[in-house]
Design an enzyme around this catalytic site. Structure first.
Site, PDB file in Angstrom:
ATOM      1  N   GLU C  63     -20.086  35.736  34.411  1.00 41.67           N
ATOM      2  CA  GLU C  63     -18.964  34.924  34.885  1.00 41.67           C
ATOM      3  C   GLU C  63     -17.642  35.337  34.243  1.00 41.67           C
ATOM      4  O   GLU C  63     -16.595  35.346  34.901  1.00 41.67           O
ATOM      5  CB  GLU C  63     -19.251  33.435  34.646  1.00 41.67           C
ATOM      6  N   ASP C  88     -20.469  24.178  36.993  1.00 45.08           N
ATOM      7  CA  ASP C  88     -20.838  24.140  35.569  1.00 45.08           C
ATOM      8  C   ASP C  88     -20.639  25.512  34.917  1.00 45.08           C
ATOM      9  O   ASP C  88     -20.370  25.602  33.725  1.00 45.08           O
ATOM     10  CB  ASP C  88     -22.296  23.732  35.424  1.00 45.08           C
ATOM     11  N   PHE C  89     -20.808  26.567  35.707  1.00 47.25           N
ATOM     12  CA  PHE C  89     -20.706  27.914  35.137  1.00 47.25           C
ATOM     13  C   PHE C  89     -19.255  28.347  34.941  1.00 47.25           C
ATOM     14  O   PHE C  89     -18.993  29.403  34.366  1.00 47.25           O
ATOM     15  CB  PHE C  89     -21.446  28.944  35.995  1.00 47.25           C
ATOM     16  N   HIS C 131     -26.378  21.553  36.328  1.00 44.70           N
ATOM     17  CA  HIS C 131     -25.988  21.952  37.686  1.00 44.70           C
ATOM     18  C   HIS C 131     -25.404  20.766  38.428  1.00 44.70           C
ATOM     19  O   HIS C 131     -25.616  20.619  39.621  1.00 44.70           O
ATOM     20  CB  HIS C 131     -27.203  22.458  38.466  1.00 44.70           C
TER      21      HIS C 131
HETATM   22  C1  TPP Z   1     -24.501  31.621  33.879  1.00 41.52           C
HETATM   23  C2  TPP Z   1     -25.253  31.408  35.137  1.00 41.52           C
HETATM   24  N1  TPP Z   1     -24.879  32.055  36.255  1.00 41.52           N
HETATM   25  C3  TPP Z   1     -25.561  31.899  37.405  1.00 41.52           C
HETATM   26  C4  TPP Z   1     -26.653  31.061  37.467  1.00 41.52           C
HETATM   27  C5  TPP Z   1     -27.419  30.862  38.778  1.00 41.52           C
HETATM   28  N2  TPP Z   1     -28.735  31.490  38.638  1.00 41.52           N
HETATM   29  C6  TPP Z   1     -29.813  30.801  38.267  1.00 41.52           C
HETATM   30  S1  TPP Z   1     -31.141  31.786  38.030  1.00 41.52           S
HETATM   31  C7  TPP Z   1     -30.266  33.162  38.449  1.00 41.52           C
HETATM   32  C8  TPP Z   1     -30.929  34.498  38.412  1.00 41.52           C
HETATM   33  C9  TPP Z   1     -31.482  34.762  37.063  1.00 41.52           C
HETATM   34  O1  TPP Z   1     -32.050  36.025  37.029  1.00 41.52           O
HETATM   35  P1  TPP Z   1     -32.925  36.479  35.796  1.00 41.52           P
HETATM   36  O2  TPP Z   1     -32.185  36.258  34.537  1.00 41.52           O
HETATM   37  O3  TPP Z   1     -33.394  37.849  36.068  1.00 41.52           O
HETATM   38  O4  TPP Z   1     -34.152  35.439  35.778  1.00 41.52           O
HETATM   39  P2  TPP Z   1     -35.254  35.240  36.913  1.00 41.52           P
HETATM   40  O5  TPP Z   1     -34.746  34.169  37.811  1.00 41.52           O
HETATM   41  O6  TPP Z   1     -35.466  36.517  37.592  1.00 41.52           O
HETATM   42  O7  TPP Z   1     -36.459  34.767  36.152  1.00 41.52           O
HETATM   43  C10 TPP Z   1     -28.966  32.844  38.770  1.00 41.52           C
HETATM   44  C11 TPP Z   1     -27.943  33.798  39.183  1.00 41.52           C
HETATM   45  C12 TPP Z   1     -26.993  30.369  36.286  1.00 41.52           C
HETATM   46  N3  TPP Z   1     -28.003  29.491  36.253  1.00 41.52           N
HETATM   47  N4  TPP Z   1     -26.297  30.567  35.140  1.00 41.52           N
END
Ligand code: TPP
Ligand code: TPP
Ligand code: MG
Ligand code: MG
Lengths: 338, 320, 338, 320
Positions: C63, C88-89, C131
């Site tokens: 972000e 929130d982000f 969220h």
């Molecule tokens: C800082 C932040 N940005 C965006 C999100 C939205 N989001 C939730 S899970 C996710 C993907 C996460 O990918 P990864 O770290 O590879 O974990 P996985 O879901 O593959 O287990 C995103 C973009 C978030 N929760 N927090």
């Protein structure tokens, strides 16, 4: 009793709490370096020598990492006092502060506690927009945080002790112009503030305002640097027979509404003076609370005298212009009474 | 097997199966509208949570993510408390105030899971710092995804873990996607573990579908941490079978890719291994499975029958 | 005219602006992935196909990097529309938003402009504390930012166009329960909101409130989801002969104070309904402004009906309890009138 | 010399001297109380700003830090406008609203300097993105310190610069200290440039006291960027002679260390080189020096004689 500057009083609180409780540790940038400054405003000078670098932990320039590590340590029962060098950098750790520290206990259903203090120098001091914000107001809008803003050495020491002993995340704002830092770290334009501070242990509970000056014609609520300007203004107005009651809330969350409301019911007028910008700022909360609870007692509209809604300009004359001065406080009070 | 007795091996198996079947069942219930909110499921990645947590003591800690059910089961949160939390019931591990993305139970060493990607890693450092200062020989494991490693939190935390030599193990579950985005779009490296060198700590790439490999490497890393030798970054290559969350059809990836990974299913592979070692046979397998199913049904019934939270608790626990 | 959901209206605004001006680009997570969702709430679906991945830029989960790259691009004259998946982000990029985007123009003495839009889904939707926040109020306290919060598809399209054409950083808050996202991305508990939206180009200026319902007994100011609850409440009260004027500010910075003040001078009562937490929240600013400018017109204390000062709990019953409902709005209005 | 003609070499020399003497003079005035606020000075690091900016065109851009005076002079902001800004005068490059830490001048390709450590790097990416999308062949250089590389902004930005293949050069001025903290306390690596491998871009370590080496390596990196081959991380080993800011006595470091670095003074070294090459002699040197001093005095007089800003401009420029 001895006379201390704010920086000394804060240092004394840290030292005494660290002696009292081995769980208290300090985390921050440049706080324990031999030959260094003891943080940007000398507050932690000498503490690494006394407590060692296991308890006075120097960090990289990683505010997110700093607040995060403090949160984790706090959850496990340490009592970290973390710091950022300027409160503007709280924004670099905003997720950890607002999304983690403020919410983890609640999200856990009350399983965990986060006894964390985050010290942050606030206020404008001639450095330009990125080292000048007054952010204590903004953080009052995040449930789960406590917010403390002391204006005197006595209050600072007593409130910091309570903050350290508190089981919640506390943001502790210190005004750069009130530190009384000396030598190379002296602040230009700083207020010469020496205050009586007890040498025996004492703590000031969070959530108790202090009436710094009694009066009957109008209530002024102000904190930090603005408190001192309000007191000066009050003194000057006294000569003209205008009696100003000056209230220092000392802690913003929890807020001692009663003391403010009670005062307003007596004086029937209230002015809030604040270094936070006006729009969406801390003064609005005070004003709305008073309206909700004591509107019928008001003989004049509530006024907010705040920093103009601008980033803080660099030039000293401009900076001085955008922040409430003693003169503008006097003028506003006269208008409200007039 | 690496000094693992039969019982422990079967426990690993049972835990993986518990996670798989729990997640499958929860998904059904979710589709039936019985579970509120959203879900991020762990099917396909079971070997990681189970292999790592098998190395930990109960008083060791973990931090987790938006995808925490597997970690929670592996670290030993009773399934009842997890299920009840998912259903929003007051008997849930977080009194219905956390939810699917914030599962945690301090009493078994799992902090409330943190759903802001990357943000749990600095906090894990703090847990480790407390252990270190108190010389308790406890360790903490921080789980996170591939996506998290592009976030500033990862960087600041790994560097700090390294310089303070903290008793922490960083476990990256590289399932090749952050939400819908393939890792190749957002990172030029093939192996995330290579990032360890930026902090002067060891980085290891392992097969996250092989629970024994996970166990072996986690054992080494946890020992290092416990012995005061500092952190390790472990990258586990894995795959999530489900969509990213709730009803995500995952159209951004190919059937073939999914099939490839399913052909390396961690539970099937381990089962085969156990059969070869004569530790498991069809009979025993059936028995384990039905035991797991019973436990899951029990947990779900508990959740369904549990009361909704009384409204006033919404105002509690803001401050201690 | 055609009937669109909010998500469709926002998409249409993006598409039309991207067609009109090659400087408009989109930056965010999961916004342009083939087979993906078009962002978490389908808003950008189809745009990568039309404009290519040079102008619809998928990012890592960074972000700070996202807002930073958008700021730099904006300074050079592009018009980036960046997004975070949940508001929130925004806290993950707080330094870039509050210390950089909001201040760089001022610090430069007016040399540069930052025509940047940052879209952020706001509001509680059953996902738990991280969220769920309503943060549009908090960002009004940072000078240098504009803050927009549309409540209808028509407003969303027209205001987004103005935001994109504006030369300043604009935070554009969209309520998750108002999107009307469909299929797999449908929100449980979402408001079914189809609105007439012109197909020809139109833009709604920032800083102009909209009186969504005329009335004479009391003024209610509300935005986003709360606006719809306020309208429902007003409709129900109408049956009892209580006439409620419902004002949608639409943009929080700049704020159309005049429309609100004028209404209060007519109805002599005002209630602010808000999903932001009460303490230090957006409602306080409205309340204080009204007191400053129209106190003498008030027949009753101003009330703020806001989300309780807690992180948002997960359980739907608890979530529903902490956020103002139609019933509580009705009850509060009745109390204020009688 | 690397295709550098005599004139260009002398220009490099003169620029380094300008920075040095400007900083020295400003410090005097600061101690006399004539300059408000705080100062972060650049003495000792001149070869970096000058060597890098010499490669850039006027329409290339730089981002800078809390320590921007050197960058500003090297990128071509008239010293008048810098001095006036430091004095808080309305004729300053930012109309007295930026100050020492925010010096910038869009018209010569320097964004207002950013004093939050690390935060300029993501913004530099954005400038580069604009260049890339418009295919202008411009490049941007982002200057930052060693301390910044432990910050999340650095990590997110370098990764994004890498994956988008942006026309940007990341120049790390490693002066071994972040404020009072020695790099060895906050990083386990010897070379920051090694962090480039975490993003799949080239990283180079160079002697930041040698303006020709800086020029050479910057030329290569800028060409790569201009040719669409993506970013480079250049780590320049250097040293700041002054304290971190204003009257910092820098007691956290040894005299010997300071003396060692002063013995490798970039200006002295380069002067010697120019003498050897018969490009400079004592006479010419004196002349350059006095020319520089004249320019500095002129700038300072301009600043002193300039008016303070009218109060009402404090309320301007918040919004465009
Ligand atoms: C800082 C932040 N940005 C965006 C999100 C939205 N989001 C939730 S899970 C996710 C993907 C996460 O990918 P990864 O770290 O590879 O974990 P996985 O879901 O593959 O287990 C995103 C973009 C978030 N929760 N927090
Ligand atoms: C995010 C942030 N944290 C802390 C500071 C305070 N601070 C200003 S300069 C500085 C040291 C920077 O070190 P480095 O990046 O190496 O640059 P140098 O000063 O050595 O040129 C610090 C800690 C800041 N400006 N920003
Ligand atoms: Mg992933
Ligand atoms: Mg440095």
């Amino acid at each position: 009793m001895h006379k201390l500057t704010m920086a000394e009083a804060i240092r004394e609180a840290l030292r005494e709490e660290m002696r009292r409780d081995p769980n208290v540790i300090l985390i921050g940038e440049d706080i324990g370096i031999p030959g260094g400054w003891g943080g940007p405003f000398t507050v932690t000078q000498g503490l690494a020598e006394e407590f060692g670098n296991e308890r006075v932990i120097d960090t990289p320039i990683s505010e997110t990492g700093i607040v995060g590590i403090a949160i984790g340590a706090a959850i496990m029962g340490l009592r970290p006092v973390a710091e950022v060098q300027y409160c503007d950098f709280l924004f670099c750790a905003m997720d950890q502060i607002a999304n983690q520290a403020a919410k983890l206990r609640y999200m856990s259903g009350g399983q965990i506690k986060i006894p964390l203090v985050l010290r942050a120098p606030t206020g404008a001091t001639g450095r330009g927009a990125q080292h000048a914000q007054s952010l204590e107001g903004l953080f009052t809008s995040i449930p789960g945080l406590k917010v403390v803003a002391p204006s005197t050495p006595y209050d600072a020491k007593g409130l910091l002790k309570s903050s350290i002993r508190d089981d919640n995340p506390v943001l502790f704002f210190e005004h750069k112009l009130l530190y009384g830092s000396k030598g190379a770290r002296k602040e230009r334009g700083g207020v010469e503030l020496f205050g009586e501070v007890p040498e025996e242990d004492y703590a000031i509970p969070l959530g108790v305002a202090d009436i710094k000056k009694k009066g009957k014609d109008i209530t002024v609520v102000a904190k930090l640097l603005m408190l001192h300007r309000a007191l000066e203004a009050a003194e000057e107005l006294e000569k003209d027979g205008i009696s100003v009651e000056v209230i220092d809330p000392r802690t913003l969350i929890p807020l001692d509404k009663e003391t403010i409301i009670k005062s307003v019911k007596k004086t029937n007028r209230i002015l809030i003076v604040d270094e936070c910008p006006k729009t969406g700022g801390w003064a609005a909360e005070i004003s709305s609370t008073v309206v909700e609870e004591a509107m019928d007692y008001l003989d004049a509209p509530i006024k907010r005298l705040c920093t103009y809604d601008v980033p803080i300009p660099f030039s000293p004359v401009l900076e001085n212009y955008v922040i409430p001065t003693k003169e503008r406080i006097i003028q506003t009070i006269r208008e409200m009474l007039g | 097997m690496m000094g693992l007795g039969k019982e422990k091996l079967l426990l690993l198996y049972k835990q993986m199966l518990s996670i798989r079947l729990f997640e499958d069942r929860i998904y059904q219930l979710f589709l039936q509208g019985m579970i509120p909110s959203t879900l991020h499921q762990y099917q396909g990645e079971e070997a990681i949570a189970v292999g790592v947590c098998a190395v930990l003591n109960e008083d060791d800690f973990i931090t987790s993510t938006h995808r925490p059910h597997g970690h929670a089961i592996a670290k030993g949160i009773p399934m009842e408390k997890i299920a009840a939390e998912l259903f929003g019931k007051v008997t849930g591990c977080c009194r219905a105030k956390g939810g699917s993305m914030h599962i945690g139970d301090y009493s078994v060493g799992m902090l409330p899971a943190i759903a802001i990607v990357g943000s749990g890693i600095p906090i894990a450092n703090g847990v480790a710092l407390a252990f270190k200062l108190r010389r308790t020989k406890q360790v903490v494991v921080s789980f996170f995804g591939d996506g998290a490693t592009n976030n500033g939190s990862f960087h600041e935390a790994l560097n700090m873990g390294a310089i303070y030599n903290l008793p922490v193990v960083y476990v990256c579950e590289n399932n090749f996607y952050g939400a819908s985005t393939h890792i190749s779009k957002v990172m030029k490296l093939e192996n995330i573990a290579d990032r360890a060198s930026a902090y002067g700590i060891p980085g290891v790439v392992i097969d996250g579908m092989d629970v024994l490999e996970v166990y072996k490497v986690a054992t080494e890393a946890v020992s290092r941490a416990r012995d005061g030798k500092g952190p390790t970054l472990i990258e586990c290559k894995t795959y999530r079978y489900s969509g990213h969350s709730r009803s995500d059809p995952a159209n951004y990836r190919s059937k073939e890719e999914l099939e490839f990974w399913k052909s390396r299913d961690p539970i099937v592979l381990f089962k085969k291994r156990l059969f070869e070692l004569n530790i498991l046979d069809e009979e025993a397998d059936k028995q384990i499975k039905s035991e797991v199913e019973r436990e899951i049904e029990k947990a779900i019934n508990f959740a369904i029958e549990s009361p909704s939270p009384p409204l006033e608790i919404a105002l509690e626990d803001v401050y201690a």
